[in-house]
Motif scaffolding. Structure first.
Motif, PDB file in Angstrom:
ATOM      1  N   PHE A  24      45.972  -6.464  16.203  1.00  0.00           N
ATOM      2  CA  PHE A  24      44.843  -7.394  16.194  1.00  0.00           C
ATOM      3  C   PHE A  24      45.312  -8.812  15.853  1.00  0.00           C
ATOM      4  CE2 PHE A  24      41.337  -9.621  14.157  1.00  0.00           C
ATOM      5  CZ  PHE A  24      40.315  -9.412  15.066  1.00  0.00           C
ATOM      6  N   MET A  27      47.088 -10.366  18.880  1.00  0.00           N
ATOM      7  CA  MET A  27      46.130 -10.748  19.923  1.00  0.00           C
ATOM      8  C   MET A  27      45.312 -11.971  19.502  1.00  0.00           C
ATOM      9  SD  MET A  27      46.602  -8.773  22.470  1.00  0.00           S
ATOM     10  CE  MET A  27      47.392  -7.204  22.872  1.00  0.00           C
ATOM     11  N   TYR A  65      37.965  -7.596  13.190  1.00  0.00           N
ATOM     12  CA  TYR A  65      38.922  -6.502  13.025  1.00  0.00           C
ATOM     13  C   TYR A  65      38.238  -5.230  12.534  1.00  0.00           C
ATOM     14  CZ  TYR A  65      42.512  -3.588  10.905  1.00  0.00           C
ATOM     15  OH  TYR A  65      43.295  -2.524  10.545  1.00  0.00           O
ATOM     16  N   GLN A 283      44.007  -4.910  23.624  1.00  0.00           N
ATOM     17  CA  GLN A 283      44.077  -4.371  22.272  1.00  0.00           C
ATOM     18  C   GLN A 283      44.011  -2.853  22.269  1.00  0.00           C
ATOM     19  OE1 GLN A 283      42.104  -7.865  19.430  1.00  0.00           O
ATOM     20  NE2 GLN A 283      40.896  -6.116  20.073  1.00  0.00           N
TER      21      GLN A 283
END
Length: 318
Positions: A24, A27, A65, A283
């Protein structure tokens, strides 16, 4: 034994969480705004803001997240902004191509490498050893995509025996589907077979010098019986380690081969998501690849305990 399994499982969970956080974070810090890339430079600020809100890009990173992690745990991987469908369905659909391809490649790799490695170790410095070393060196040195192109030129363009690319789907029958996967599987299997041949040869040579092998020969057992009944089973631990790593590599590393053969697998999905800046798909696919590697290593580690009781006693004592 239960305490050991619990410890391994907790380590698996912690590793998965750490990997998800890393994915995460990577990205999130990639340059460029996914919404701007998708809409182009001519998009109005209102349209851009609406898409950012729809994708959740206007929320704090921590909340994004936690929402992504909660969705992954519940099986809701979000919606692809490019395809407009749930990502979980995309992964399952593409896995129906990549998983059989990887399984076929790993079977071919074992069928090639195991006899070659055992024969090379049994006849060390002999003709079989020289041939096995030559084959393994060539298969490791030659890139898989180049092998794929040669296979297409020979079996598709020249001979016309196999399709040059594409996948008809499993609903068209097993034979057409397996024909479409045959050449990609060979291209994936050959480099892995070279590595596995070397590992098998080394592992078998180490076991051949053990005392219990000399005892078995002294009891009058034939060389072939000793080799396949005593040597090979005791050499499985390093072989299984490589097989576990190879399987995950074949799943996650088939991007080039799937693009060469135009196969709608996970590797091609990851490439398309990257080129289209589909952050949600990127992801989820990377997390799936990483989770597969971690889980496979966990299963391989457990297989050690099943194969070699000495490891159970040693780890139980510690």
């Amino acid at each position: 034994m239960i305490a050991l399994l619990t410890q391994r499982f907790l380590g698996l969970v912690v590793t998965l969480l750490a990997v998800s956080l890393l994915i995460f974070a990577v990205m999130a810090i990639l340059p460029g705004d996914p919404a701007s890339i998708m809409l182009g430079t001519s998009a109005s600020p209102e349209t851009l803001a609406a898409l950012r809100h729809e994708m959740g890009l206007d929320r704090p990173l921590l909340l994004r997240y936690l929402a992504w992690l909660a969705g992954a745990l519940s099986g809701d991987l979000g919606q692809s902004s490019t395809y407009g469908v749930p990502v979980a369905g995309l992964i399952i659909e593409r896995l129906a191509v990549t998983l059989p391809l990887a399984l076929l490649a790993i079977v071919l790799s074992v069928l090639i490498a195991l006899p070659l490695g055992v024969a090379a170790a049994a006849r060390r410095n002999g003709l079989a050893d020289i041939v096995a070393s030559f084959i393994s060196q060539i298969s490791i040195a030659v890139p898989g995509f180049w092998v794929a192109l040669l296979l297409i030129l020979l079996f598709s363009t020249t001979l016309g025996w196999m399709p040059a690319g594409g996948f008809p789907g499993w609903n068209e029958g097993i034979v057409p589907a397996m024909k479409a996967l045959a050449l990609p599987a060979v291209a994936l299997a050959l480099p892995q077979a070279g590595v596995l041949t070397r590992v098998t040869r080394t592992a078998v040579l180490e076991v051949l010098h053990e005392d219990f092998i000399r005892t078995a020969r002294a009891k009058g057992l034939s060389r072939r019986n000793v080799l396949w009944s005593h040597v090979v089973p005791n050499a499985l631990v390093p072989i299984l380690t490589i097989l576990g790593l190879q399987f995950t590599f074949l799943i996650a590393g088939a991007v080039l081969i799937e693009n060469v053969f135009n196969l709608p697998g996970l590797g091609r999905l990851a490439y398309q998501a990257l080129s289209q800046r589909d952050v949600v798909v990127m992801q989820d696919v990377v997390l799936f690849f990483a989770g597969l590697v971690i889980v496979m290593n966990f299963l391989v580690d457990l297989s050690y305990l099943a194969i070699d009781p000495r490891l159970r006693e040693k780890r139980g004592a510690t």
